[in-house]
Design an enzyme around this catalytic site. Sequence first.
Site, PDB file in Angstrom:
ATOM      1  N   GLY A   1       0.791  -1.226   0.000  1.00  0.00           N
ATOM      2  CA  GLY A   1       0.000   0.000   0.000  1.00  0.00           C
ATOM      3  C   GLY A   1       0.824   1.276   0.000  1.00  0.00           C
ATOM      4  O   GLY A   1       0.376   2.315   0.484  1.00  0.00           O
ATOM      5  N   SER A   2       2.023   1.219  -0.597  1.00  0.00           N
ATOM      6  CA  SER A   2       2.825   2.456  -0.626  1.00  0.00           C
ATOM      7  C   SER A   2       2.168   3.492  -1.536  1.00  0.00           C
ATOM      8  O   SER A   2       2.280   4.703  -1.288  1.00  0.00           O
ATOM      9  CB  SER A   2       4.272   2.168  -1.056  1.00  0.00           C
ATOM     10  OG  SER A   2       4.344   1.776  -2.399  1.00  0.00           O
ATOM     11  N   ASN A   3       1.479   3.057  -2.570  1.00  0.00           N
ATOM     12  CA  ASN A   3       0.743   4.015  -3.413  1.00  0.00           C
ATOM     13  C   ASN A   3      -0.438   4.606  -2.639  1.00  0.00           C
ATOM     14  O   ASN A   3      -0.728   5.796  -2.769  1.00  0.00           O
ATOM     15  CB  ASN A   3       0.265   3.343  -4.704  1.00  0.00           C
ATOM     16  CG  ASN A   3       1.371   3.277  -5.738  1.00  0.00           C
ATOM     17  OD1 ASN A   3       1.708   4.271  -6.372  1.00  0.00           O
ATOM     18  ND2 ASN A   3       1.983   2.108  -5.879  1.00  0.00           N
TER      19      ASN A   3
ATOM     20  N   ARG B   1      -5.983  -8.388  -8.208  1.00  0.00           N
ATOM     21  CA  ARG B   1      -7.172  -9.174  -8.491  1.00  0.00           C
ATOM     22  C   ARG B   1      -7.968  -8.418  -9.547  1.00  0.00           C
ATOM     23  O   ARG B   1      -8.055  -7.190  -9.498  1.00  0.00           O
ATOM     24  CB  ARG B   1      -7.988  -9.299  -7.193  1.00  0.00           C
ATOM     25  CG  ARG B   1      -9.213 -10.142  -7.314  1.00  0.00           C
ATOM     26  CD  ARG B   1      -9.976 -10.186  -5.991  1.00  0.00           C
ATOM     27  NE  ARG B   1     -11.278 -10.784  -6.228  1.00  0.00           N
ATOM     28  CZ  ARG B   1     -11.492 -12.088  -6.204  1.00  0.00           C
ATOM     29  NH1 ARG B   1     -10.538 -12.914  -5.894  1.00  0.00           N
ATOM     30  NH2 ARG B   1     -12.694 -12.571  -6.481  1.00  0.00           N
TER      31      ARG B   1
ATOM     32  N   HIS C   1       0.132   0.566 -13.155  1.00  0.00           N
ATOM     33  CA  HIS C   1       0.891  -0.624 -13.562  1.00  0.00           C
ATOM     34  C   HIS C   1       2.354  -0.237 -13.785  1.00  0.00           C
ATOM     35  O   HIS C   1       2.635   0.800 -14.401  1.00  0.00           O
ATOM     36  CB  HIS C   1       0.285  -1.215 -14.843  1.00  0.00           C
ATOM     37  CG  HIS C   1       0.975  -2.460 -15.280  1.00  0.00           C
ATOM     38  ND1 HIS C   1       0.725  -3.676 -14.686  1.00  0.00           N
ATOM     39  CD2 HIS C   1       1.937  -2.673 -16.201  1.00  0.00           C
ATOM     40  CE1 HIS C   1       1.495  -4.597 -15.248  1.00  0.00           C
ATOM     41  NE2 HIS C   1       2.251  -4.011 -16.169  1.00  0.00           N
TER      42      HIS C   1
HETATM   43  C1  GRF Z   1       2.936  -1.108  -7.731  1.00  0.00           C
HETATM   44  O1  GRF Z   1       4.180  -1.282  -8.355  1.00  0.00           O
HETATM   45  C2  GRF Z   1       1.854  -1.039  -8.763  1.00  0.00           C
HETATM   46  O2  GRF Z   1       2.265  -0.496  -9.983  1.00  0.00           O
HETATM   47  C3  GRF Z   1       1.503  -2.490  -8.964  1.00  0.00           C
HETATM   48  O3  GRF Z   1       1.627  -3.068  -7.677  1.00  0.00           O
HETATM   49  C4  GRF Z   1       2.550  -2.316  -6.902  1.00  0.00           C
HETATM   50  C5  GRF Z   1       1.873  -1.954  -5.627  1.00  0.00           C
HETATM   51  O4  GRF Z   1       2.732  -1.419  -4.671  1.00  0.00           O
HETATM   52  N1  GRF Z   1       0.197  -2.617  -9.551  1.00  0.00           N
HETATM   53  P1  GRF Z   1       2.125  -0.824  -3.332  1.00  0.00           P
HETATM   54  O5  GRF Z   1       1.269  -1.889  -2.676  1.00  0.00           O
HETATM   55  O6  GRF Z   1       1.347   0.412  -3.649  1.00  0.00           O
HETATM   56  O7  GRF Z   1       3.326  -0.520  -2.466  1.00  0.00           O
END
Ligand code: GRF
Length: 221
Positions: free
Chosen positions: A18-20, A97, A115
């Site tokens: 969940g870093s994003n 998913r 992505h």
């Molecule tokens: C990211 O690299 C995203 O592009 C891919 O999965 C990863 C998720 O990273 N779909 P995080 O869980 O947000 O750290």
Amino acid sequence: MHKTHDKLKLGVLVSGSGSNLQAILDACATGTLDAQVSVVIANKPDAYGLERARAAGIPAYGLTPQNYADAVAFDTAVMYELLRHQVDYVVMAGYMRKVTSHILDGFPNRVLNIHPSMLPAFPGAHGLRDALAAGVTTTGVTVHFANEVFDEGPIIMQEAVAIRPDDTLESLAERVHAVEHVLYPKVLQLIAQGRVSVEDSTVIISPPLSSRAPTRDLTRQ
Ligand code: GRF
């Protein structure tokens, strides 16, 4: 359209770290993203992203797919939470998913994905590993609207990342993640500003209001 007097409400779907999600939460907190995360849902009850959400005081639910009869039943439960929290846009952030048409139809052109490649190159669960294995010198990040086909759907924005000769999966992932953490909030802010639309499967990004030519005031001629 979402109501302009309310902040854009995001429902974020995660599977892992969940870093994003964290980058989106931080952007909301600092005001660079004029939106709020209303709910976070994971398909794994132990996803660390759920802890990040709870630490920020956001409702977070870990649902277990095995507890549901099929993918539609699972997505019905996801939809229930999205609707209950009055979400405007669904943001997949490392959600490993596929969402079914149940969610896509409920949020037409309102489900986003990020992505780690320049789609359509290197789709699938191992975008970084596949780019390294292919020996290309550039990969990147794509933010796109999701559709029925995994890692397809109208592309909103991409940013390239150079691959260095000595890159490992870890070193490349670190630089790609750094780009993701800026790009996703940036795209979401364009959406919050009402500047992103889809016409015939093509994304159109309008210029900011301030740079548009003033409308002539015909009453003053
Ligand atoms: C990211 O690299 C995203 O592009 C891919 O999965 C990863 C998720 O990273 N779909 P995080 O869980 O947000 O750290």
